[in-house]
Enzyme design. Structure first.
Site, PDB file in Angstrom:
ATOM      1  N   LEU A  15       0.836  -1.204   0.000  1.00 52.34           N
ATOM      2  CA  LEU A  15       0.000   0.000   0.000  1.00 52.34           C
ATOM      3  C   LEU A  15       0.871   1.255   0.000  1.00 52.34           C
ATOM      4  O   LEU A  15       1.709   1.438   0.886  1.00 52.34           O
ATOM      5  CB  LEU A  15      -0.906   0.012   1.227  1.00 52.34           C
ATOM      6  CG  LEU A  15      -1.815  -1.213   1.402  1.00 52.34           C
ATOM      7  CD1 LEU A  15      -2.813  -0.959   2.517  1.00 52.34           C
ATOM      8  CD2 LEU A  15      -2.519  -1.583   0.111  1.00 52.34           C
ATOM      9  N   ARG A  22       1.879  14.758   6.072  1.00 52.08           N
ATOM     10  CA  ARG A  22       2.788  15.284   7.095  1.00 52.08           C
ATOM     11  C   ARG A  22       4.246  15.396   6.640  1.00 52.08           C
ATOM     12  O   ARG A  22       5.073  15.974   7.328  1.00 52.08           O
ATOM     13  CB  ARG A  22       2.681  14.426   8.366  1.00 52.08           C
ATOM     14  CG  ARG A  22       1.454  14.784   9.182  1.00 52.08           C
ATOM     15  CD  ARG A  22       1.278  13.861  10.357  1.00 52.08           C
ATOM     16  NE  ARG A  22       0.788  12.559   9.927  1.00 52.08           N
ATOM     17  CZ  ARG A  22       0.803  11.469  10.691  1.00 52.08           C
ATOM     18  NH1 ARG A  22       1.316  11.521  11.895  1.00 52.08           N
ATOM     19  NH2 ARG A  22       0.312  10.334  10.232  1.00 52.08           N
ATOM     20  N   THR A  88      -7.196   1.675   4.484  1.00 52.07           N
ATOM     21  CA  THR A  88      -6.278   0.586   4.132  1.00 52.07           C
ATOM     22  C   THR A  88      -7.026  -0.632   3.571  1.00 52.07           C
ATOM     23  O   THR A  88      -6.513  -1.316   2.685  1.00 52.07           O
ATOM     24  CB  THR A  88      -5.426   0.170   5.344  1.00 52.07           C
ATOM     25  OG1 THR A  88      -6.298  -0.010   6.477  1.00 52.07           O
ATOM     26  CG2 THR A  88      -4.397   1.220   5.697  1.00 52.07           C
ATOM     27  N   GLY A 111       3.991   0.635   2.170  1.00 52.23           N
ATOM     28  CA  GLY A 111       5.160   1.215   1.511  1.00 52.23           C
ATOM     29  C   GLY A 111       5.978   2.121   2.412  1.00 52.23           C
ATOM     30  O   GLY A 111       7.129   2.432   2.118  1.00 52.23           O
ATOM     31  N   GLU A 159      -8.461   0.363  16.282  1.00 54.46           N
ATOM     32  CA  GLU A 159      -7.704   1.590  16.008  1.00 54.46           C
ATOM     33  C   GLU A 159      -7.736   2.496  17.236  1.00 54.46           C
ATOM     34  O   GLU A 159      -8.768   2.564  17.943  1.00 54.46           O
ATOM     35  CB  GLU A 159      -8.303   2.322  14.802  1.00 54.46           C
ATOM     36  CG  GLU A 159      -8.048   1.625  13.487  1.00 54.46           C
ATOM     37  CD  GLU A 159      -6.564   1.401  13.247  1.00 54.46           C
ATOM     38  OE1 GLU A 159      -5.839   2.365  13.012  1.00 54.46           O
ATOM     39  OE2 GLU A 159      -6.125   0.231  13.321  1.00 54.46           O
ATOM     40  N   ARG A 427      52.967  24.302 -24.565  1.00 58.00           N
ATOM     41  CA  ARG A 427      52.791  25.519 -23.770  1.00 58.00           C
ATOM     42  C   ARG A 427      53.659  26.597 -24.411  1.00 58.00           C
ATOM     43  O   ARG A 427      54.553  26.283 -25.207  1.00 58.00           O
ATOM     44  CB  ARG A 427      53.230  25.284 -22.320  1.00 58.00           C
ATOM     45  CG  ARG A 427      54.694  24.947 -22.204  1.00 58.00           C
ATOM     46  CD  ARG A 427      55.139  24.615 -20.791  1.00 58.00           C
ATOM     47  NE  ARG A 427      56.568  24.369 -20.770  1.00 58.00           N
ATOM     48  CZ  ARG A 427      57.145  23.449 -20.018  1.00 58.00           C
ATOM     49  NH1 ARG A 427      56.425  22.675 -19.229  1.00 58.00           N
ATOM     50  NH2 ARG A 427      58.445  23.302 -20.047  1.00 58.00           N
TER      51      ARG A 427
HETATM   52  C1  UD1 Z   1      -2.297   1.742  10.210  1.00 62.03           C
HETATM   53  C2  UD1 Z   1      -3.174   0.710  10.903  1.00 62.03           C
HETATM   54  C3  UD1 Z   1      -2.845   0.660  12.381  1.00 62.03           C
HETATM   55  C4  UD1 Z   1      -1.382   0.367  12.567  1.00 62.03           C
HETATM   56  C5  UD1 Z   1      -0.529   1.353  11.798  1.00 62.03           C
HETATM   57  C6  UD1 Z   1       0.914   0.927  11.814  1.00 62.03           C
HETATM   58  C7  UD1 Z   1      -5.295   0.647   9.686  1.00 62.03           C
HETATM   59  C8  UD1 Z   1      -6.718   1.072   9.655  1.00 62.03           C
HETATM   60  N1  UD1 Z   1      -4.562   1.071  10.697  1.00 62.03           N
HETATM   61  O1  UD1 Z   1      -2.645   3.010  10.725  1.00 62.03           O
HETATM   62  O2  UD1 Z   1      -3.600  -0.333  13.026  1.00 62.03           O
HETATM   63  O3  UD1 Z   1      -1.038   0.383  13.939  1.00 62.03           O
HETATM   64  O4  UD1 Z   1      -0.939   1.412  10.418  1.00 62.03           O
HETATM   65  O5  UD1 Z   1       1.732   1.888  11.229  1.00 62.03           O
HETATM   66  O6  UD1 Z   1      -4.874  -0.097   8.806  1.00 62.03           O
HETATM   67  N2  UD1 Z   1      -2.953   3.732   2.486  1.00 62.03           N
HETATM   68  C9  UD1 Z   1      -3.444   3.625   1.200  1.00 62.03           C
HETATM   69  N3  UD1 Z   1      -4.731   4.010   0.953  1.00 62.03           N
HETATM   70  C10 UD1 Z   1      -5.545   4.470   1.917  1.00 62.03           C
HETATM   71  C11 UD1 Z   1      -5.054   4.572   3.223  1.00 62.03           C
HETATM   72  C12 UD1 Z   1      -3.751   4.197   3.480  1.00 62.03           C
HETATM   73  O7  UD1 Z   1      -2.729   3.206   0.297  1.00 62.03           O
HETATM   74  O8  UD1 Z   1      -6.701   4.767   1.591  1.00 62.03           O
HETATM   75  C13 UD1 Z   1      -1.567   3.323   2.758  1.00 62.03           C
HETATM   76  C14 UD1 Z   1      -0.696   4.470   3.191  1.00 62.03           C
HETATM   77  O9  UD1 Z   1      -0.024   5.017   2.054  1.00 62.03           O
HETATM   78  C15 UD1 Z   1       0.296   3.804   4.128  1.00 62.03           C
HETATM   79  C16 UD1 Z   1      -0.496   2.648   4.728  1.00 62.03           C
HETATM   80  O10 UD1 Z   1      -1.570   2.436   3.849  1.00 62.03           O
HETATM   81  O11 UD1 Z   1       1.415   3.247   3.432  1.00 62.03           O
HETATM   82  C17 UD1 Z   1      -0.977   2.930   6.138  1.00 62.03           C
HETATM   83  O12 UD1 Z   1      -1.847   4.014   6.132  1.00 62.03           O
HETATM   84  P1  UD1 Z   1      -1.881   5.073   7.311  1.00 62.03           P
HETATM   85  O13 UD1 Z   1      -2.945   6.043   7.032  1.00 62.03           O
HETATM   86  O14 UD1 Z   1      -0.519   5.589   7.555  1.00 62.03           O
HETATM   87  O15 UD1 Z   1      -2.359   4.133   8.530  1.00 62.03           O
HETATM   88  P2  UD1 Z   1      -2.163   4.422  10.060  1.00 62.03           P
HETATM   89  O16 UD1 Z   1      -3.151   5.442  10.492  1.00 62.03           O
HETATM   90  O17 UD1 Z   1      -0.739   4.665  10.347  1.00 62.03           O
END
Ligand code: UD1
Ligand code: CA
Length: 452
Positions: A15, A22, A88, A111, A159, A427
């Protein structure tokens, strides 16, 4: 029968669609680098240790660049676009079409989580029929999802934003990595609803849904260092520091001396031989291979360079762009080399630029030797023969060849080839004007006095 033989075929979904707000960057978050490599590639390499049959990267923001970067590492990768970042769980569903017909084990990685080890990846796939969550323990669970456990079963993930006070006290956290039978996972993902604090489709609702269907859900744990997720530049710096600390320790464990380890910066792939000595303030970019008994003196910057045994480099040298340094060569201070094949025992002791060149074994480049390799449009090659002696302050106007055992006189501008064994002098010839120096001084002094 080894676990290896029993292993189901694997497919990985990475993902990488999140905006990474941020980071405050024009560049997609996963393309930011750690130790000279995009964090996406770290995650992909971890995935590749499982030798997956398929790999899909879910992209959104900055999708084109992310896709291009993913393809440089793995040309066969499927790129799936998530137009809107709805969570996710939604993101994983974007890979369903790409993985159509795949009946093995699915592994979901983020990712922005670069440091998963091969050992941890292997632990994830030992029970292909179960949904396996990768967890870690921390005293400061903060914003992480909490793992509600019963023995080694993961009952559900909550969460932080949706958690009760009791759940918030749990120190077992969700890394985000999940594995399970692909078909069951996609079936369950279709049942997700966004009824939660963030209004998102949470991948983390999967274990709960799976249990309701009687699918086993378990958790395996790894060290928090492996699950470090990067959300902002501070995290990026923390990840870089963590990588560097490990790289320094590994270098020393493998037999390199680092007189001031904290000031030496490695790239993700720096390879050092035994009895290499590295003085303070040295930076390695990607693509560096250093053989045994090489000394890198203070303040060198080395990238894309191969160095043979017994070479001494620096202080203050810059090697780059595919330099190959032969055994026992000597490269001194303020020397830059780019795309050079520098022969065994050759020397460039001071103040030299050598670009797009071949330098024969035992050649000696005097101080101030410059290859004039660029005409403003194209780059041209310089060839310097074995044992050739390039006099101090020689400009070699490429394309040009200096033969074996040839000399160039100090201060020469070499525009034509020098045959082997010849001496080239290019030179202005010196002329001495008798007494003219003294006369000049007297005239200048008189002029000055006249003005006052
Ligand atoms: C997520 C987990 C959380 C975990 C944490 C660890 C979920 C709901 N929560 O939270 O339980 O403790 O990671 O770091 O899964 N992404 C997409 N599409 C989306 C949303 C996210 O591709 O619609 C990708 C983001 O680019 C990222 C990853 O998924 O690589 C995680 O997303 P992020 O929003 O950072 O999740 P957290 O809130 O950190
Ligand atoms: Ca995150």
């Amino acid at each position: 029968m080894s676990a290896e033989n029993r292993r189901a075929a694997t497919a990985v979904v990475l993902l990488a669609a999140g905006k990474g707000t941020r980071m405050r960057s024009k560049q997609a978050k996963v393309l930011h680098q750690i130790a000279g490599q995009p964090m996406l590639h770290f995650a992909m390499r971890a995935a590749m240790t499982l030798e997956p049959e398929r790999m899909a990267v879910v992209v959104g923001h900055g999708g084109e660049e992310v896709a291009a970067s993913a393809r440089t590492l793995h040309p066969g990768v499927d790129i799936c676009v998530q137009e809107q970042q709805l969570g996710t769980g939604h993101a994983v569903r974007m890979a369903e079409t790409a993985l159509d017909g795949f009946d093995g084990q699915l592994i979901v990685l983020f990712g922005d989580t670069p440091f998963l080890s091969a050992e941890t990846m292997a632990k994830l796939v030992t029970e292909p029929q179960a949904i396996t969550v990768l967890g870690f323990e921390t005293e400061h669970p903060g914003r992480y999802g909490r793992l509600v456990m019963e023995g080694d079963r993961a009952l559900r993930i909550t969460e932080a934003k949706d958690a009760t006070a009791e759940e918030l006290a749990i120190t077992a956290c969700n890394s985000g990595v999940m594995a399970g039978p692909a078909q069951a996972m996609f079936r369950l993902l279709a049942q997700l609803s966004p009824k939660n604090a963030q209004g998102e489709y949470y991948l983390t609702d999967l274990p709960h849904l799976a249990r309701e269907e009687g699918i086993e859900t378990r958790a395996v744990f790894c060290d928090i260092a492996e699950t470090l997720g990067i959300n902002d530049r501070q995290d990026l710096a923390t990840a870089e520091a963590a990588f560097q600390a490990r790289a320094r320790a590994n270098a020393m464990a493998a037999g390199a001396t680092l007189s001031d380890p904290e000031s030496v910066h490695f790239a993700w792939d720096t390879a050092l031989g035994q009895d290499v000595e590295i003085e303070p303030n040295v930076v390695f970019g990607p693509g560096v291979e250093i053989a045994d008994e090489v000394t890198i003196r203070a303040f060198c910057h080395i990238t894309e360079t191969r160095i043979a045994p017994g070479v001494s480099v620096g202080p203050f040298a810059r090697l780059r762009g595919g330099a190959v340094i032969g055994e026992g060569a000597y490269i001194g201070n303020f020397v830059e080399m780019k795309k050079v094949d520098f022969g065994p025992g050759a020397k460039a002791a001071h103040l030299t630029y050598v670009g797009d060149a071949t330098v024969g074994a035992g050649a000696n480049l005097g101080a101030g030797t410059i290859t004039c390799n660029y005409d403003g449009v194209s780059k041209h090659r310089t060839k310097i023969g074995e044992r050739a002696f390039i006099g101090t302050n020689t400009a070699l106007v490429a394309p040009v060849t200096v033969g074996d055992d040839a000399y160039t006189a100090t201060g020469s501008v070499i525009t034509q080839d020098v045959p082997p064994g010849d001496l080239a002098i290019a030179r202005g010839r010196q002329e001495n004007k008798t007494g003219l120096g003294r006369k000049l001084r007297e005239r200048l002094a008189a002029q000055k006095a006249g003005k006052e």
